[in-house]
Design a protein around this motif. Structure first.
Motif, PDB file in Angstrom:
ATOM      1  N   ARG A  31       4.889  -1.839   4.833  1.00  0.00           N
ATOM      2  CA  ARG A  31       4.803  -0.586   4.070  1.00  0.00           C
ATOM      3  C   ARG A  31       3.704   0.328   4.635  1.00  0.00           C
ATOM      4  N   ALA A  50       3.054  -6.786   2.170  1.00  0.00           N
ATOM      5  CA  ALA A  50       3.125  -5.321   2.119  1.00  0.00           C
ATOM      6  C   ALA A  50       2.729  -4.669   3.443  1.00  0.00           C
ATOM      7  N   ALA A  65       4.230  -1.878  -4.182  1.00  0.00           N
ATOM      8  CA  ALA A  65       4.479  -3.223  -3.668  1.00  0.00           C
ATOM      9  C   ALA A  65       4.200  -4.280  -4.731  1.00  0.00           C
ATOM     10  N   THR A  84       9.365  -8.482   2.055  1.00  0.00           N
ATOM     11  CA  THR A  84       8.738  -7.177   1.986  1.00  0.00           C
ATOM     12  C   THR A  84       9.718  -6.226   1.323  1.00  0.00           C
ATOM     13  N   LYS A  85       9.495  -4.942   1.481  1.00  0.00           N
ATOM     14  CA  LYS A  85      10.244  -3.911   0.746  1.00  0.00           C
ATOM     15  C   LYS A  85      11.748  -4.004   0.959  1.00  0.00           C
ATOM     16  N   THR A 141       1.578   3.206  -2.179  1.00  0.00           N
ATOM     17  CA  THR A 141       2.655   2.306  -1.738  1.00  0.00           C
ATOM     18  C   THR A 141       2.312   0.847  -2.022  1.00  0.00           C
TER      19      THR A 141
END
Length: 298
Positions: free
Chosen positions: A72, A69, A98, A43-44, A94
């Protein structure tokens, strides 16, 4: 099954679930050096430097990269089916970011989840989710990427708009009328939270499944790890253990998901209860998967 599970599935794990107490770089390295795994789900990243270091590790690893994602959205409480248009746009923004980050890290798509809903605005929320998802699929298509919606509980913990399974199938059918780069992610962990069985879920959403997870949940109110917390398989008073995982795999076999030419991702989504050790819980999950696989008839 006599054949290796790796013949029919790309086995993965979710980095932030498997090693929640470690740094992101350490999480990625730990998975990259374990040849049990064919897939890592990311993920992020925190910043550009970390993102570059993660990319370097992945380039050396021969791991398939997937991008979740969900954090997020869950962290900042963004809702892709928000009936307030500005809120919906914030969630969409967002998720577009992603897609860009996923592409940079080598993933071929993203997975996300629907947001919370209210009975009086459910139809409006559904239309908003279609709008968001179609916009994401349009953008992802320019990059040759997929968009996958994970099916969650509707009233127990996450209380997401999608599922249960019949509603997820309806949404996926609507999406597929306009976009062929959309699919559903189903997770054994969530079947007890939607009061459904493996057979019912998989048969109901079969044409739309593009990604698989497995794990566990506690659905007895008042018990430790109650809700969508993904404890280890066999956790006290929980719903899933080796028997349920073997049933999940058996249904997948019966429904034609054992594909040696194009194996689907099957990732373990398991995390720690208080006081547990990440290496022990990871080994537990591998043992359970190995045993469940051995229980599936050839």
């Amino acid at each position: 099954m006599k054949d290796s599970i790796h013949k029919y599935f790309q086995v993965g794990t979710i980095r932030w679930m498997s090693f929640p107490k470690r740094s992101i770089i350490d999480q990625v390295k730990r998975i990259a050096v374990d040849d049990y795994f064919d897939v890592i789900e990311l993920t992020k990243c925190t910043d550009d430097a970390e993102r570059e270091e993660v990319k370097k590790i992945l380039e050396q690893s021969h791991l398939k990269v997937c991008y979740g994602a969900q954090p997020r959205l869950l962290g900042p409480k963004l809702n892709p089916n928000d009936i307030d248009e500005e809120g919906r746009k914030a969630a969409e923004a967002t998720l577009i970011e992603a897609i860009d980050e996923a592409e940079y890290l080598g993933a071929k798509g993203i997975a996300f989840l629907a947001g919370k809903w209210a009975p009086e605005t459910k139809d409006q929320a559904y239309a908003q989710l279609l709008k968001t998802t179609r916009n994401l699929c349009d953008y992802a298509k320019t990059k040759g990427m997929m968009v996958e919606l994970e099916v969650f509980d509707f009233d127990l913990d996450k209380a997401a708009l999608i599922g249960p399974a019949p509603y997820a199938a309806q949404f996926a059918a609507d999406m597929r009328t306009t976009h062929n780069n959309f699919g559903l992610l189903v997770d054994l962990s969530h079947f007890p939270t939607t009061y459904e069985t493996s057979k019912f879920v998989i048969q109901t959403v079969r044409p739309y499944i593009t990604h698989l997870h497995f794990g566990n949940a506690v659905v007895k109110k008042g018990y430790p790890m109650y809700g969508d917390l993904h404890p280890r398989l066999g956790y006290p008073d929980s719903a899933n253990d080796v028997e349920q995982l073997a049933d999940y795999l058996t249904v997948l076999k019966q429904e034609g998901f054992f594909n040696a030419k194009d194996p689907m991702v099957l990732s373990m989504e398991v995390t720690l209860a208080p006081g547990e050790d990440d290496e022990i819980v990871l080994a537990n999950t591998k043992r359970c998967l190995n045993r469940a696989w051995a229980m599936v008839e050839d």
